[in-house]
Design an enzyme around this catalytic site. Structure first.
Site, PDB file in Angstrom:
ATOM      1  N   THR A  29      -5.232   3.911  -8.613  1.00  0.00           N
ATOM      2  CA  THR A  29      -5.638   4.065  -7.213  1.00  0.00           C
ATOM      3  C   THR A  29      -4.688   4.959  -6.424  1.00  0.00           C
ATOM      4  O   THR A  29      -5.027   5.367  -5.310  1.00  0.00           O
ATOM      5  CB  THR A  29      -5.663   2.697  -6.497  1.00  0.00           C
ATOM      6  OG1 THR A  29      -4.511   1.972  -6.917  1.00  0.00           O
ATOM      7  CG2 THR A  29      -6.906   1.916  -6.828  1.00  0.00           C
ATOM      8  N   LYS A  89       8.383  -3.115   0.743  1.00  0.00           N
ATOM      9  CA  LYS A  89       9.273  -2.498  -0.231  1.00  0.00           C
ATOM     10  C   LYS A  89       9.892  -1.264   0.447  1.00  0.00           C
ATOM     11  O   LYS A  89       9.195  -0.603   1.189  1.00  0.00           O
ATOM     12  CB  LYS A  89       8.499  -2.046  -1.479  1.00  0.00           C
ATOM     13  CG  LYS A  89       7.814  -3.184  -2.246  1.00  0.00           C
ATOM     14  CD  LYS A  89       6.930  -2.610  -3.366  1.00  0.00           C
ATOM     15  CE  LYS A  89       6.086  -3.708  -4.008  1.00  0.00           C
ATOM     16  NZ  LYS A  89       5.142  -3.199  -5.025  1.00  0.00           N
ATOM     17  N   LYS A  92       4.438   6.092  -2.074  1.00  0.00           N
ATOM     18  CA  LYS A  92       4.050   5.100  -3.079  1.00  0.00           C
ATOM     19  C   LYS A  92       4.821   3.803  -2.867  1.00  0.00           C
ATOM     20  O   LYS A  92       6.033   3.826  -2.672  1.00  0.00           O
ATOM     21  CB  LYS A  92       4.309   5.634  -4.490  1.00  0.00           C
ATOM     22  CG  LYS A  92       3.317   6.701  -4.905  1.00  0.00           C
ATOM     23  CD  LYS A  92       3.522   7.097  -6.351  1.00  0.00           C
ATOM     24  CE  LYS A  92       2.526   8.174  -6.750  1.00  0.00           C
ATOM     25  NZ  LYS A  92       2.804   8.686  -8.104  1.00  0.00           N
ATOM     26  N   SER A 113       2.334  -6.675  -4.794  1.00  0.00           N
ATOM     27  CA  SER A 113       1.844  -5.387  -4.287  1.00  0.00           C
ATOM     28  C   SER A 113       1.958  -5.293  -2.778  1.00  0.00           C
ATOM     29  O   SER A 113       1.811  -6.294  -2.075  1.00  0.00           O
ATOM     30  CB  SER A 113       0.373  -5.229  -4.684  1.00  0.00           C
ATOM     31  OG  SER A 113      -0.225  -4.162  -3.974  1.00  0.00           O
ATOM     32  N   ALA A 114       2.154  -4.079  -2.284  1.00  0.00           N
ATOM     33  CA  ALA A 114       2.195  -3.848  -0.841  1.00  0.00           C
ATOM     34  C   ALA A 114       0.795  -3.790  -0.240  1.00  0.00           C
ATOM     35  O   ALA A 114       0.626  -3.861   0.977  1.00  0.00           O
ATOM     36  CB  ALA A 114       2.912  -2.531  -0.555  1.00  0.00           C
ATOM     37  N   ASP A 149       3.328  -4.509 -10.168  1.00  0.00           N
ATOM     38  CA  ASP A 149       2.830  -3.807  -8.995  1.00  0.00           C
ATOM     39  C   ASP A 149       1.353  -3.480  -9.298  1.00  0.00           C
ATOM     40  O   ASP A 149       0.918  -3.578 -10.456  1.00  0.00           O
ATOM     41  CB  ASP A 149       3.657  -2.534  -8.788  1.00  0.00           C
ATOM     42  CG  ASP A 149       3.082  -1.655  -7.701  1.00  0.00           C
ATOM     43  OD1 ASP A 149       2.792  -2.171  -6.612  1.00  0.00           O
ATOM     44  OD2 ASP A 149       2.902  -0.447  -7.957  1.00  0.00           O
ATOM     45  N   LEU A 150       0.592  -3.109  -8.307  1.00  0.00           N
ATOM     46  CA  LEU A 150      -0.832  -2.828  -8.535  1.00  0.00           C
ATOM     47  C   LEU A 150      -1.130  -1.329  -8.605  1.00  0.00           C
ATOM     48  O   LEU A 150      -1.386  -0.771  -9.685  1.00  0.00           O
ATOM     49  CB  LEU A 150      -1.663  -3.469  -7.416  1.00  0.00           C
ATOM     50  CG  LEU A 150      -3.169  -3.174  -7.467  1.00  0.00           C
ATOM     51  CD1 LEU A 150      -3.820  -3.839  -8.667  1.00  0.00           C
ATOM     52  CD2 LEU A 150      -3.856  -3.646  -6.182  1.00  0.00           C
ATOM     53  N   ASP A 151      -1.049  -0.681  -7.417  1.00  0.00           N
ATOM     54  CA  ASP A 151      -1.459   0.730  -7.331  1.00  0.00           C
ATOM     55  C   ASP A 151      -0.542   1.612  -8.183  1.00  0.00           C
ATOM     56  O   ASP A 151       0.672   1.633  -7.978  1.00  0.00           O
ATOM     57  CB  ASP A 151      -1.390   1.196  -5.868  1.00  0.00           C
ATOM     58  CG  ASP A 151      -2.377   0.446  -4.979  1.00  0.00           C
ATOM     59  OD1 ASP A 151      -3.563   0.396  -5.326  1.00  0.00           O
ATOM     60  OD2 ASP A 151      -1.950  -0.072  -3.927  1.00  0.00           O
ATOM     61  N   GLU A 159       6.792  -1.192 -12.193  1.00  0.00           N
ATOM     62  CA  GLU A 159       6.668  -0.450 -10.927  1.00  0.00           C
ATOM     63  C   GLU A 159       6.491   1.045 -11.157  1.00  0.00           C
ATOM     64  O   GLU A 159       7.093   1.600 -12.063  1.00  0.00           O
ATOM     65  CB  GLU A 159       7.959  -0.630 -10.121  1.00  0.00           C
ATOM     66  CG  GLU A 159       7.856  -1.526  -8.923  1.00  0.00           C
ATOM     67  CD  GLU A 159       6.857  -1.091  -7.860  1.00  0.00           C
ATOM     68  OE1 GLU A 159       6.420   0.073  -7.843  1.00  0.00           O
ATOM     69  OE2 GLU A 159       6.502  -1.936  -7.028  1.00  0.00           O
ATOM     70  N   ASP A 160       5.696   1.695 -10.308  1.00  0.00           N
ATOM     71  CA  ASP A 160       5.546   3.160 -10.415  1.00  0.00           C
ATOM     72  C   ASP A 160       6.192   3.886  -9.239  1.00  0.00           C
ATOM     73  O   ASP A 160       6.155   5.117  -9.185  1.00  0.00           O
ATOM     74  CB  ASP A 160       4.066   3.548 -10.461  1.00  0.00           C
ATOM     75  CG  ASP A 160       3.395   3.369  -9.112  1.00  0.00           C
ATOM     76  OD1 ASP A 160       3.582   2.302  -8.492  1.00  0.00           O
ATOM     77  OD2 ASP A 160       2.709   4.292  -8.656  1.00  0.00           O
TER      78      ASP A 160
HETATM   79  C1  BG6 Z   1       0.876   0.366  -2.211  1.00  0.00           C
HETATM   80  C2  BG6 Z   1       0.543   1.822  -2.417  1.00  0.00           C
HETATM   81  O1  BG6 Z   1       0.629  -0.339  -3.388  1.00  0.00           O
HETATM   82  O2  BG6 Z   1       0.095  -0.175  -1.162  1.00  0.00           O
HETATM   83  C3  BG6 Z   1       0.685   2.585  -1.111  1.00  0.00           C
HETATM   84  O3  BG6 Z   1       1.416   2.370  -3.394  1.00  0.00           O
HETATM   85  C4  BG6 Z   1      -0.169   1.929  -0.036  1.00  0.00           C
HETATM   86  O4  BG6 Z   1       0.277   3.918  -1.331  1.00  0.00           O
HETATM   87  C5  BG6 Z   1       0.240   0.468   0.105  1.00  0.00           C
HETATM   88  O5  BG6 Z   1      -0.007   2.586   1.192  1.00  0.00           O
HETATM   89  C6  BG6 Z   1      -0.587  -0.270   1.135  1.00  0.00           C
HETATM   90  O6  BG6 Z   1      -1.893  -0.348   0.665  1.00  0.00           O
HETATM   91  P1  BG6 Z   1      -3.182  -0.706   1.517  1.00  0.00           P
HETATM   92  O7  BG6 Z   1      -4.249  -0.846   0.460  1.00  0.00           O
HETATM   93  O8  BG6 Z   1      -2.896  -2.017   2.188  1.00  0.00           O
HETATM   94  O9  BG6 Z   1      -3.410   0.390   2.486  1.00  0.00           O
HETATM   95 MG    MG Z   2       2.545   1.288  -6.989  1.00  0.00          MG
END
Ligand code: BG6
Ligand code: MG
Length: 221
Positions: free
Chosen positions: A19, A147, A47, A116-117, A11-13, A171-172
Site C-alpha cells: 500500500t 512513530k 513512510k 501500524s500507524a 508493520d502493515l503498509d 518494518e519498512d
Molecule cells: C503508515 C504509512 O503505515 O500509516 C504512512 O506508512 C501513512 O504512509 C500512515 O501516512 C497513516 O496511515 P492512514 O491510513 O491512517 O492515513
Molecule cells: Mg510501513
C-alpha cells in the site's frame, strides 16, 4: 548464542501489503493540486509517519500555510483518494513471502501483532482476510504518539503479554526502525539496506527470509 524471542510485531503498509505506493500517489496528487511536487526520496520520510505528521511535513516542503479547517479537508480528501486506490485490494497485494511466514508462525503458535500507524489498518487486514490471524492489532487509532515514538510497539507487546525485548519487529520505514530500536526490540528492515541501515537485519522482502532465520530468532514449538 542469540536469545530467542517470543513474539513478532508486523508493520502493515510496505511490510505486509503493497500500500506504500498508494499513499505516495495520493499525497503526490494532493501536493500537485497545491502547485508543487514531492519526490520518492521525500516519500521515504513519510513512510511509517502518521497522517497528521505527513501532511504537516508535506505542507512544509511546499511552503504552504493552511487554516485548521483546510488542513482537515486536505487530510480527508487524501484519505478518500487513498481508500479509492485500495478499494480492490486483495490477497494478490500481500507482499512476496508474507503469507508463508504468517502461516509458519501460526502453525508454530508464535503470537504476532500488528503495529501500524494507519487508521485504515483494521479494514485493510479484513480485506486481505488475514485479520483473524493476529493475536493483537494496534493501529493509528490506538496511539497518541506517532512513530518514531515507540508507543505503538510497546502497546503491542503489552497486548501480546510479552516484554518488549522479547519481540521481533518487521518494518519498512526509517521512522519504524527507530521506533523499534527505542522500544528495545530486535528489528528486521524490509527494503533497502541503505535506507534501513539502523535495523539489526535487512532483507529486500519476505521471500528472502527462510524458516531457518525465523527459528534462529524465535522460539517455535
Ligand atoms: C503508515 C504509512 O503505515 O500509516 C504512512 O506508512 C501513512 O504512509 C500512515 O501516512 C497513516 O496511515 P492512514 O491510513 O491512517 O492515513
Ligand atoms: Mg510501513
Amino acid at each position: 548464542m542469540m536469545n530467542k524471542l517470543k513474539a513478532v510485531i508486523f508493520d502493515l503498509d510496505g511490510v505486509i501489503v503493497d500500500t506504500a505506493r498508494f499513499h505516495y500517489i495520493a499525497w503526490r496528487k494532493m501536493a500537485n493540486d497545491l502547485g508543487f511536487d514531492i519526490t520518492l526520496e521525500q516519500n521515504e520520510q513519510l513512510k511509517g509517519v502518521s497522517r497528521v505528521h505527513s501532511l504537516n511535513q508535506i505542507l512544509g516542503w511546499g511552503n504552504i500555510q493552511v487554516s485548521q479547517p483546510e488542513f482537515e479537508a486536505l487530510m480527508r480528501s487524501k484519505n478518500e483518494h487513498y481508500l479509492e486506490l485500495i478499494s480492490n485490494l486483495n490477497q494478490e497485494d500481500l507482499l512476496p513471502g508474507v503469507q508463508p511466514i504468517l502461516d509458519y508462525l501460526h502453525q508454530h503458535q508464535v503470537p504476532f501483532a500488528l503495529g501500524s500507524a494507519s487508521r485504515n489498518a483494521r479494514a485493510i487486514l479484513r480485506g486481505l482476510k488475514i485479520d483473524g490471524m493476529f493475536s493483537a492489532i494496534v493501529d493509528g487509532n490506538d496511539v497518541t504518539k506517532a512513530k518514531p515514538h515507540p508507543e505503538v510497539f510497546l502497546i503491542a507487546a503489552e497486548k501480546l503479554g510479552v516484554a518488549p525485548d522479547q519481540c521481533l519487529v518487521f518494518e519498512d520505514a526509517q521512522a519504524g526502525v527507530e521506533a523499534a530500536n527505542r522500544a528495545g526490540m530486535r528489528c528486521v528492515g524490509i527494503g533497502d539496506q541503505n535506507i534501513l541501515g539502523k535495523a539489526d537485519y535487512v532483507f529486500s522482502d519476505f521471500s528472502q527470509i527462510n524458516t531457518e532465520f525465523i527459528n534462529q530468532h524465535i522460539l517455535t514449538d
